[in-house]
Design an enzyme around this catalytic site. Structure first.
Site, PDB file in Angstrom:
ATOM      1  N   PRO A   3       0.828  -1.208   0.000  1.00 43.98           N
ATOM      2  CA  PRO A   3       0.000   0.000   0.000  1.00 43.98           C
ATOM      3  C   PRO A   3       0.862   1.258   0.000  1.00 43.98           C
ATOM      4  CG  PRO A   3      -0.226  -1.181   2.087  1.00 43.98           C
ATOM      5  CD  PRO A   3       0.626  -2.020   1.199  1.00 43.98           C
ATOM      6  N   GLU A   4       0.522   2.182  -0.852  1.00 41.48           N
ATOM      7  CA  GLU A   4       1.257   3.444  -0.896  1.00 41.48           C
ATOM      8  C   GLU A   4       0.442   4.519  -0.174  1.00 41.48           C
ATOM      9  OE1 GLU A   4       3.695   4.727  -3.868  1.00 41.48           O
ATOM     10  OE2 GLU A   4       3.793   2.862  -4.995  1.00 41.48           O
TER      11      GLU A   4
END
Ligand SMILES: [Zn+2]
Length: 288
Positions: A2-3
């Site tokens: 996840p960014e």
């Protein structure tokens, strides 16, 4: 992994669902890796704390906690700080999702998935669970409530600060964008996408980029992050939002992951190069 936009989306979702709830008890699994703070300290800080809010800092999810129960003698320097104005002591629970970590808010009857490393029982009757098959995620507490991620927040940085971050840096701009000591939370996808929009090649030395180009990059970076947040994050892999829904609408990547495909602007095939061990995608015509 996840960014920033995914983490922002998750933090917002969690804030809606658990703010105001009180953590009644905590169960922690046997696996050591997910626990960055000692288990006893995590339990001490979380139990009998009210969740005052949830926010993102870089790629960390930070739960702001108010103590509601009797404060157990902290000992060993784990002093619980009094918040301003003599209010209740505050602390923080910090979650980094790593590659595959997720947080689930559910009824206790919901089957406990494999690889669950923490279960918080909430006074609302629900549970907040941390699940992470690959165990790169990390749980920690800041008992004095002073957690601070390194770097500046990309959505808050102004142009002057932004230009200053890169001054004199001989590294490729791509590596500098990923350097968490400079900007917190910018990952591979959004670095490539913002460089494309700004017309800058990923290998360009940061020190040689003009102020005008930095101004474009500064706008482009905020733009891609905000668009992705609006779409609810754009992750590719195993991850679930705060409502337990899988899959997010994906920001249309203009270069990331599009090696050899035609550039959406000029139709030149997108190139892929490896910079500091990370894949970088760019259009050789649109980016200089
Ligand atoms: Zn192009």
């Amino acid at each position: 992994m996840p960014e920033l936009p995914e983490v922002e989306t998750i933090a917002r979702g969690l804030a809606k669902r658990v703010t105001g709830d009180v953590i009644e008890s905590v169960w922690l699994g046997q696996k050591k890796e997910p626990l960055k703070s000692p288990a006893a300290e995590i339990a001490l800080v979380l139990e009998r704390s009210r969740i005052a809010g949830v926010r993102r800092m870089g790629k960390h999810i930070v739960f702001e906690l108010d103590r509601v129960g009797p404060v157990i003698s902290p000992g060993n320097g784990h002093k619980l700080k009094k918040a301003g104005g003599g209010a209740r002591p505050t602390a923080q629970w910090i979650v980094h999702l790593g590659m595959t970590g997720r947080l689930q808010v559910c009824d206790p009857q919901t089957e406990t998935p494999k690889h669950t490393h923490a279960i918080l029982k909430l006074s609302s009757g629900r549970e907040l669970r941390f699940i992470d098959p690959r165990r790169f995620g990390r749980l920690s507490v800041a008992s004095s409530g002073d957690f601070d991620a390194t770097g500046v927040e990309p959505l808050e940085v102004n142009l002057e600060q932004f230009v200053e971050l890169f001054r004199g840096r001989k590294t490729p701009i791509k590596s500098a964008l990923l350097n968490q000591k400079l900007l917190r939370g910018v990952g591979n996808i959004y670095a490539d996408e913002s460089l494309f929009r700004a017309g800058i090649r990923p290998r360009r030395q940061a020190a040689n980029i003009t102020r005008e180009q930095f101004a474009k990059l500064h706008i482009a970076l905020k733009e891609v992050l905000r668009e992705a947040i609006k779409l609810g994050g754009s992750s590719v892999s195993d991850y679930v939002n705060a409502d337990g829904e899988e899959g997010f609408f994906q920001l249309q990547h203009r270069v990331y992951g599009r090696e050899s495909e035609p550039c959406l602007v000029c139709k030149t095939p997108v190139k892929r190069v490896v910079i500091a061990g990370r894949s970088s995608h760019y259009c050789p015509k649109c980016q200089k």
